[in-house]
Design an enzyme around this catalytic site. Structure first.
Site, mmCIF file in Angstrom:
data_model
loop_
_atom_site.group_PDB
_atom_site.id
_atom_site.type_symbol
_atom_site.label_atom_id
_atom_site.label_comp_id
_atom_site.label_asym_id
_atom_site.label_seq_id
_atom_site.Cartn_x
_atom_site.Cartn_y
_atom_site.Cartn_z
ATOM 1 N N ARG A 207 2.883 2.900 8.238
ATOM 2 C CA ARG A 207 4.182 2.013 8.028
ATOM 3 C C ARG A 207 3.947 0.873 8.963
ATOM 4 O O ARG A 207 4.109 -0.537 8.505
ATOM 5 C CB ARG A 207 5.193 2.652 8.077
ATOM 6 C CG ARG A 207 5.511 3.656 6.786
ATOM 7 C CD ARG A 207 6.778 4.302 6.796
ATOM 8 N NE ARG A 207 6.964 5.528 6.165
ATOM 9 C CZ ARG A 207 7.142 6.483 6.520
ATOM 10 N NH1 ARG A 207 7.156 6.990 8.041
ATOM 11 N NH2 ARG A 207 7.373 7.749 5.688
ATOM 12 N N PHE A 223 6.140 3.518 -5.272
ATOM 13 C CA PHE A 223 6.350 4.746 -4.715
ATOM 14 C C PHE A 223 7.163 4.572 -3.176
ATOM 15 O O PHE A 223 6.527 5.186 -2.509
ATOM 16 C CB PHE A 223 4.926 5.476 -4.624
ATOM 17 C CG PHE A 223 4.077 5.507 -5.848
ATOM 18 C CD1 PHE A 223 4.499 6.286 -7.088
ATOM 19 C CD2 PHE A 223 3.094 4.695 -5.866
ATOM 20 C CE1 PHE A 223 3.644 6.238 -7.989
ATOM 21 C CE2 PHE A 223 2.419 4.492 -7.160
ATOM 22 C CZ PHE A 223 2.468 5.376 -8.041
ATOM 23 N N ASP A 245 10.367 2.558 -6.882
ATOM 24 C CA ASP A 245 10.344 4.102 -6.992
ATOM 25 C C ASP A 245 11.158 4.557 -8.470
ATOM 26 O O ASP A 245 11.886 3.919 -8.800
ATOM 27 C CB ASP A 245 11.035 4.708 -5.856
ATOM 28 C CG ASP A 245 10.707 6.079 -5.439
ATOM 29 O OD1 ASP A 245 9.700 6.262 -4.843
ATOM 30 O OD2 ASP A 245 11.082 7.063 -6.239
ATOM 31 N N SER A 246 10.651 5.718 -8.930
ATOM 32 C CA SER A 246 11.462 6.245 -9.965
ATOM 33 C C SER A 246 12.709 6.990 -9.893
ATOM 34 O O SER A 246 13.239 7.330 -10.546
ATOM 35 C CB SER A 246 10.270 7.185 -10.887
ATOM 36 O OG SER A 246 9.951 8.306 -9.826
ATOM 37 N N ASN A 273 9.130 3.861 -13.239
ATOM 38 C CA ASN A 273 7.664 4.450 -13.086
ATOM 39 C C ASN A 273 6.594 3.405 -12.581
ATOM 40 O O ASN A 273 6.466 2.482 -13.209
ATOM 41 C CB ASN A 273 7.258 5.058 -14.315
ATOM 42 C CG ASN A 273 5.907 6.009 -14.394
ATOM 43 O OD1 ASN A 273 4.988 5.326 -13.994
ATOM 44 N ND2 ASN A 273 5.915 7.185 -14.474
ATOM 45 N N ALA A 274 6.032 3.671 -11.627
ATOM 46 C CA ALA A 274 5.147 2.732 -10.790
ATOM 47 C C ALA A 274 4.062 2.335 -11.661
ATOM 48 O O ALA A 274 3.512 1.223 -11.861
ATOM 49 C CB ALA A 274 4.707 3.131 -9.606
ATOM 50 N N ASP A 294 1.403 4.331 -2.158
ATOM 51 C CA ASP A 294 1.751 5.521 -1.301
ATOM 52 C C ASP A 294 2.345 6.349 -2.356
ATOM 53 O O ASP A 294 3.565 6.780 -2.180
ATOM 54 C CB ASP A 294 2.618 5.139 -0.390
ATOM 55 C CG ASP A 294 2.716 6.362 0.584
ATOM 56 O OD1 ASP A 294 1.770 7.264 0.459
ATOM 57 O OD2 ASP A 294 3.776 6.548 1.334
ATOM 58 N N CYS A 334 -2.235 11.441 -0.451
ATOM 59 C CA CYS A 334 -1.907 12.780 0.675
ATOM 60 C C CYS A 334 -2.259 13.939 0.037
ATOM 61 O O CYS A 334 -1.991 14.926 0.126
ATOM 62 C CB CYS A 334 -0.486 12.443 0.784
ATOM 63 S SG CYS A 334 0.416 12.965 -0.800
#
Length: 390
Positions: A207, A223, A245-246, A273-274, A294, A334
């Site tokens: 970040r 996200f 973000d959702s 939704n991205a 991300d 991730c």
């Protein structure tokens, strides 16, 4: 103590440092034991390999604790916890919010301990370590002197170990809604209701790394969760940040984080939704100087990898189409099964399809308090690639 003997040729991975022994790698188990007990592990010739805890209910039959013939007792766990904490104190400029124990990578399989200000959050994700939880809590209390300790064992992975889900106070009573300082920014954390243990500490250094790229630019953070990348971009001097973000709950927390840091005038939050937002922004011919991707883990297991490749390719392709020459793409995964080589290949494929050229500026991983251990590739799960569009 029961003895687990590996089948012929199945000892090398353990000798090289991998901490897991699967059911199919075992020739036989000699002696009586209860699930969660400490057992001795030997190779097919009977040569000592180490000790670990056993759980026949799990596909991971034994999780290795040590390659030495030493007692596994309270003092053993005290030494391991002291070593883990000393590592963080030596390498981190600020231990106000950090991961104190990262499971197998700190040679304490199944144990996660996160520190948020003066509160600790503990997860025991394997039966063997769960049986030692009272001792571990007492040792942590004496070692770090926290105001309180909270248990976040409300995770489905515990069911694979035959464990129930639970959460609550282990030491002290306190408001689980805390404020931590990360990269000079105040961040609200809810250790009772937040994701995982309350906040994703593993992206802390990544970040901060976006700040010089964001300076003076227009930034899109997809996200965004509670706003970590977006806030660092704004703190780095971005003239405008749009964070998507959702989750309305995550966005509300992100808005409050922006307010408490005096950044609300430059950060705008958008629910959606991205995938849909990226598609619509591309259609609207939006342009950004930096785009951060991300997402959550698209490949939680090997079977999901093919679908994950498609998902990662789509979001990266659409992001590249909205970046000018000299713009920067910060793209993360991730998912352990999305290895660094596969991930870079997916990004390269997206670049070909979008007729763009890339220069890899930085190849990053998780923060140093989430160490990567040679011989245990699962410990290297987070990838953060920063590309320049050229």
């Amino acid at each position: 103590m029961a003895v687990v003997q590996l089948a012929r040729g199945r000892h090398r991975r353990v000798q090289e440092g991998h901490p897991w022994i699967f059911q199919g790698e075992v020739e036989e188990v000699r002696g009586e034991f209860a699930p969660g007990d400490i057992v001795t592990v030997v190779d097919f010739r009977g040569r000592f390999l180490g000790k670990g805890y056993i759980n026949p209910a799990s596909q991971i039959l034994v999780r290795m604790l040590t390659d030495r013939d030493e007692p596994v007792d309270r003092d053993f766990f005290r030494r391991r916890l002291e070593r883990a904490w000393a590592y963080r104190q030596r390498l981190l400029p600020d231990t106000g919010a950090c991961r104190v124990v990262f499971g197998e990578a700190d040679f304490l399989p199944g144990l996660i301990v996160d520190k948020f200000s003066d509160v600790l959050v503990v997860q025991t994700l394997a039966l063997g370590i769960d049986r030692w939880l009272p001792d571990i809590v007492e040792i942590l209390d004496n070692l770090l002197h926290p105001r309180g300790i909270y248990e976040r064992n409300d995770v489905p992975v515990r069911r694979l170990e035959g464990l129930t889900e639970r959460k609550g106070y282990l030491r002290g009573e306190f408001d689980p809604r805390l404020t931590i300082v990360e990269n000079g920014l105040e961040i609200a954390v809810d250790v009772a209701e937040g994701q995982k243990t309350g906040y994703f500490l593993d992206q802390r250094e990544n970040r901060r790394a976006v700040r010089p790229y964001a300076k003076g630019g227009r930034v899109l953070d997809c996200f965004c969760n509670v706003g970590g990348f977006a806030l660092n971009a704004a703190a780095g001097g971005a003239r405008e940040v749009i964070a998507v973000d959702s989750s309305e709950e995550a966005l509300e927390a992100a808005r409050l984080n922006a307010e408490r840091n005096g950044l609300s005038d430059r950060v705008r939050f958008q629910a959606g939704n991205a995938f849909d937002v990226l598609r619509q922004m591309e259609a609207n011919q939006e342009r950004f100087d930096v785009i951060v991707l991300d997402p959550p883990a698209f490949a939680k297991n090997k079977a999901a990898l093919e679908g994950a490749v498609r998902g990662y390719k789509e979001i990266n392709l659409r992001a590249m189409r909205m970046l000018p020459e000299g713009g920067f793409l910060v793209t993360c995964s991730c998912s352990y099964h999305m290895t660094p080589d596969i991930f870079k290949a997916v990004v390269a494929d997206a670049a070909r399809d979008s007729h763009r050229r890339l220069r890899l500026v930085e190849e990053r991983a998780q923060a140093v308090d989430h160490p990567i251990v040679v011989g245990y590739p699962e410990s290297h799960y987070l990838k953060c690639l920063i590309y320049e569009l050229i």
